[in-house]
Design a protein around this motif. Sequence first.
Motif, PDB file in Angstrom:
ATOM      1  N   LEU A 149     -14.956 -48.480 -27.332  1.00  0.00           N
ATOM      2  CA  LEU A 149     -14.430 -48.208 -28.665  1.00  0.00           C
ATOM      3  C   LEU A 149     -15.310 -48.829 -29.747  1.00  0.00           C
ATOM      4  N   ARG A 150     -16.443 -49.397 -29.359  1.00  0.00           N
ATOM      5  CA  ARG A 150     -17.346 -49.991 -30.359  1.00  0.00           C
ATOM      6  C   ARG A 150     -17.839 -48.917 -31.322  1.00  0.00           C
ATOM      7  N   PRO A 151     -17.888 -49.219 -32.601  1.00  0.00           N
ATOM      8  CA  PRO A 151     -18.382 -48.246 -33.582  1.00  0.00           C
ATOM      9  C   PRO A 151     -19.850 -47.908 -33.325  1.00  0.00           C
ATOM     10  N   ASP A 152     -20.212 -46.669 -33.611  1.00  0.00           N
ATOM     11  CA  ASP A 152     -21.599 -46.237 -33.422  1.00  0.00           C
ATOM     12  C   ASP A 152     -22.571 -47.092 -34.236  1.00  0.00           C
ATOM     13  N   VAL A 180     -24.269 -41.203 -31.719  1.00  0.00           N
ATOM     14  CA  VAL A 180     -23.137 -40.316 -31.981  1.00  0.00           C
ATOM     15  C   VAL A 180     -22.186 -40.377 -30.795  1.00  0.00           C
ATOM     16  N   GLU A 181     -20.958 -40.855 -31.032  1.00  0.00           N
ATOM     17  CA  GLU A 181     -19.949 -40.969 -29.972  1.00  0.00           C
ATOM     18  C   GLU A 181     -20.459 -41.775 -28.779  1.00  0.00           C
ATOM     19  N   GLY A 208     -20.775 -50.355 -24.610  1.00  0.00           N
ATOM     20  CA  GLY A 208     -20.310 -49.245 -25.428  1.00  0.00           C
ATOM     21  C   GLY A 208     -21.199 -48.021 -25.393  1.00  0.00           C
ATOM     22  N   VAL A 209     -22.372 -48.136 -24.782  1.00  0.00           N
ATOM     23  CA  VAL A 209     -23.278 -46.989 -24.702  1.00  0.00           C
ATOM     24  C   VAL A 209     -22.806 -46.040 -23.603  1.00  0.00           C
ATOM     25  N   VAL A 210     -22.591 -44.802 -23.975  1.00  0.00           N
ATOM     26  CA  VAL A 210     -22.135 -43.780 -23.034  1.00  0.00           C
ATOM     27  C   VAL A 210     -23.319 -43.102 -22.357  1.00  0.00           C
ATOM     28  N   GLY A 211     -24.381 -42.891 -23.124  1.00  0.00           N
ATOM     29  CA  GLY A 211     -25.568 -42.248 -22.579  1.00  0.00           C
ATOM     30  C   GLY A 211     -26.761 -42.491 -23.488  1.00  0.00           C
ATOM     31  N   VAL A 212     -27.956 -42.242 -22.960  1.00  0.00           N
ATOM     32  CA  VAL A 212     -29.188 -42.451 -23.726  1.00  0.00           C
ATOM     33  C   VAL A 212     -30.072 -41.218 -23.610  1.00  0.00           C
TER      34      VAL A 212
END
Length: 243
Positions: A149-152, A180-181, A208-212
């Motif tokens: 839930l960390r802000p971008d 983004v998200e 908080g990183v979903v993907g790179v």
Amino acid sequence: MKHNKVGSVMTMDVVRVTYGTPFKEVARLLGEFRISGLPVVDEDDKVVGVLSETDLMVRQTETPDPYEPKRHHRFAGLTRGGKQRAAKARARTAGQLMTKPPVTVGADATVVEAARTMARHGVKRLPVLDEEQRLVGIVTRRDLLQVFLRPDAEIRAEVIEEVLERTLWLAPGSFDVFVVEGVVTLSGHMERRSETEIALSMTRQIDGVVGVVGKLTYRLDDSRARPGEQALHGVTETWLRHL
């Protein structure tokens, strides 16, 4: 690079029981607080086991129904699992019903480490211990998901400060960092290929990183460094070994 610690996301007000807590009291606590499990502690507040709804269900399902035909399990009592189920069927206290040894985590462990422990052992919650191995909290899967839930903007700032500036000593203005998200896109031109690998690997480890998405280019492919380049190449190799 800083990672969120378990101590920052755990619940400190833990519902707990002792070895001698009666079965019905355990069931009452689970229902009253709407939780699916809780730790069992000794007189020093050290966790000796954990109790879940599953343990209570075993107690109920393994108890013979007087109105059903008697079942004969010739070999059930010979196996370890059969003996455990038989013991839980007769359990009257938390200590007799609990699952042990307990799977726990330290308050200083990272959120990532806690998530891996949960996945490895197939559990939904972990008692959290302090340096003296005493219970200080409990962390659930839902707690660990808070990291996403960390802000971008916060994630972007950490990529720039921790990865580009402090680790690679690069001018952040020479690169584009978009988040983004939770998906981070890195664009820009670097001197060496190894630097791009470090940048991408470290970014993936940020909480908080979903993907790179890597759009980094490089001038020199130092994956096969010549003897004269070993000293400089060794610096990046050291970073890569820690990723």
